[in-house]
Design an enzyme around this catalytic site. Structure first.
Site, PDB file in Angstrom:
ATOM      1  N   CYS A 342      -3.072  10.144  -3.066  1.00 31.62           N
ATOM      2  CA  CYS A 342      -3.074   9.470  -1.649  1.00 31.62           C
ATOM      3  C   CYS A 342      -2.481  10.448  -0.655  1.00 31.62           C
ATOM      4  O   CYS A 342      -3.194  11.237  -0.221  1.00 31.62           O
ATOM      5  CB  CYS A 342      -2.300   8.243  -1.865  1.00 31.62           C
ATOM      6  SG  CYS A 342      -2.799   6.834  -0.294  1.00 31.62           S
ATOM      7  N   HIS A 434      -4.548   5.353  -6.539  1.00 28.70           N
ATOM      8  CA  HIS A 434      -3.338   4.806  -7.115  1.00 28.70           C
ATOM      9  C   HIS A 434      -3.854   4.319  -8.544  1.00 28.70           C
ATOM     10  O   HIS A 434      -4.721   3.686  -8.498  1.00 28.70           O
ATOM     11  CB  HIS A 434      -2.559   3.910  -6.316  1.00 28.70           C
ATOM     12  CG  HIS A 434      -1.990   4.474  -5.200  1.00 28.70           C
ATOM     13  ND1 HIS A 434      -0.945   5.493  -5.097  1.00 28.70           N
ATOM     14  CD2 HIS A 434      -2.075   4.054  -3.826  1.00 28.70           C
ATOM     15  CE1 HIS A 434      -0.672   5.770  -3.890  1.00 28.70           C
ATOM     16  NE2 HIS A 434      -1.199   5.008  -3.018  1.00 28.70           N
TER      17      HIS A 434
END
Length: 511
Positions: A342, A434
């Site tokens: 991310c 994630h």
């Protein structure tokens, strides 16, 4: 008919509210009770995306798993994601609605949300037999009581009995219990049913005289004494206490399958978010995970992870200030494994255009991946799935940054091989997903690649199931409640509410 309910409050932050709530939920569902978790307001950088695309705290997602139900936005209607010392992004019913300072939030916005959170709780209570609510911080934060919507505000508004949890391992638990009650107004005290001692070490009989005295002083009983257990916990809200990581590692007694261990260093960037991504790595026998903040700590690492962050540009500057940025660039050039997740993925790219999060405009990235990132005002909240390294992989995305991948190899792809996310150049990988390492087959394939690149004779254990280990954790929490709490009395609280006639403990809240 409205279902039963209970609010689990705490004498302090980190007293064990999340763990106790999850334990009560798992105990109840094993008794055949249809139960749901609830936290009116959560402040956390660890969040999760529900199937309907709503962002909630990870602790509530794990509590939903304890209940064996799908998490929804109703379970955590207000999520505050810190973006600095004094401001947070406000996420309402799963969607971001803007940035706000603490003064602005507590100065009026928070109290206006009381009706919203009570409505969410009422919807859950209309669907489930019981709703176990988690408080935040301490209910005796008298400076915040006027605008409180997560502790006594919700207890009073919904008529919930309150169980106060205290961490005896910190010391001063009797004073904390007494002081918590004595600082509440008469009306708030009428909601407080009693206490639960957490993390006790030793012979409970030595504690009992103090519990009797506490009952005499407050008129309230103690509903259980939970013993200290290593490795208990669910996904943490904040900080560097990655409880499930530590717990899973402690529960794995088997030695490494191969001849070598694999060392993973995670850069402890500011405003680190979803550090629970590394839990699944530490679940593997022979994988050692540690957080680092100095370049020399990368030297013996077989894999370096740049994790997610709520402040991508700030984290990039921090890496440069500490010399970690140069060390990461050298690692990439030397074909030594690096994974960016991310915000970490964005940092590894060529440049970032940010007029949303930091509002710094154009910022050069580390330039080790052919990626350009532009921050959009709309937040991406999805639950993607696909394949990588020949294995099925699932994840969830929470980011404002939109990545334009200009080269490199595909990382996450669909079943036809079309790129879905991320890229790879040599031994440097990046992805917005994630939770991808919780996919067992993908995690093992990735670790095999890392071990080969690092020259380690490490072999992933073939049978490690991260989902099974999570279930084991939640069952251990349920066992704690079942074995060490007065479950009959707890059920009476949930079903019938706080006992009548509890005494007022002076002096009460200051006027």
């Amino acid at each position: 008919m409205t279902g039963g309910g209970l609010l689990v409050a705490g004498t302090t932050s980190d007293a064990g509210k999340s763990v106790v709530t999850a334990g009560i939920c798992r105990w109840l569902v094993r008794q055949g009770v249809k139960v749901a978790p609830f936290k009116a307001q959560n402040m956390s950088l660890n969040s999760f995306v529900t199937r309907e695309g709503a962002e909630i705290g990870r602790a509530q997602a794990m509590q939903a798993q304890a209940c064996r139900v799908e998490p929804t936005a109703l379970m955590n209607p207000v999520l505050l994601k810190p973006g600095g010392e004094r401001s947070s992004q406000v996420v309402l019913l799963g969607k971001p609605v803007g940035e706000m300072t603490a003064r602005g939030y507590h100065g009026g916005r928070q109290q206006k949300l009381l009706g919203t959170v009570l409505d969410c709780l009422e919807q859950l209570r209309g669907t489930y037999d019981a709703v176990i609510c988690e408080g935040a911080g301490s209910p005796a934060e008298i400076n915040l009581r006027r605008t409180d919507i997560v502790n006594m505000g919700i207890a009073r508004g919904a008529g919930l009995p309150v169980l106060v949890v205290g961490d005896i391992d910190r010391g001063g638990v009797f004073a904390s219990f007494f002081g918590t009650v004595a600082l509440l107004s008469r009306e708030d005290q009428e909601c407080v049913a009693g206490f639960l001692v957490n993390k006790f070490r030793g012979d409970v009989s030595l504690l009992e005289p103090g519990l009797d005295m506490l009952c005499g002083l407050t008129g309230r009983r103690t509903y259980g004494v939970l013993p200290f257990r290593h490795g208990l916990g669910i996904d943490e809200e904040d900080g560097l206490r990655v409880s499930l990581r530590g717990a899973v590692r402690e529960s794995v007694v088997a030695p490494p399958v191969g001849e070598d261990v694999l060392r993973v260093a995670v850069c402890a960037v500011p405003l680190m978010s979803n550090f629970t991504d590394v839990d699944a790595l530490a679940a593997e026998p022979g994988v050692v995970v540690r957080f680092v903040d100095r370049p020399e700590e990368l030297a013996d690492a077989d894999l370096v992870i740049v994790p997610g962050t709520r402040g991508t540009v700030r984290a990039l500057e921090w890496l440069r200030e500490r010399g970690l940025a140069d060390a990461l660039v050298r690692r990439a050039a030397e074909q030594r494994p690096v994974l960016g997740i991310c915000g970490g993925f964005q940092i590894l790219g060529e440049h970032i255009e940010d007029d949303v999060e930091s509002r710094r405009g154009h910022v050069d990235g580390l330039g080790v991946l052919p990626v350009r990132v532009r921050f959009a005002r709309e937040k991406t909240l999805t639950r993607p799935e696909g394949q990588a390294l020949g294995q099925r992989v699932e994840g969830y995305e929470i980011h404002h940054g939109v990545a334009d991948v200009l080269g490199g190899a595909t990382f996450m792809s669909d079943d036809e091989g079309h790129s879905l996310d991320g890229c790879r150049v040599g031994q440097t990988w990046g992805t917005h997903w994630h939770g991808s390492l919780e996919s067992d087959g993908f995690r093992r394939a990735f670790l095999r690649e890392v071990a080969a690149a690092a020259g380690r004779r490490f072999v992933p254990a073939p049978g490690t199931s991260f989902a099974a280990l999570r279930e084991e954790q939640l069952d251990r929490l349920g066992d704690l409640i079942e074995q060490h709490a007065d479950t009959d009395a707890l059920w009476r609280l949930i079903e019938s509410g706080v006992p009548r006639g509890l005494p007022f403990v002076p002096p009460g809240a200051p006027v």
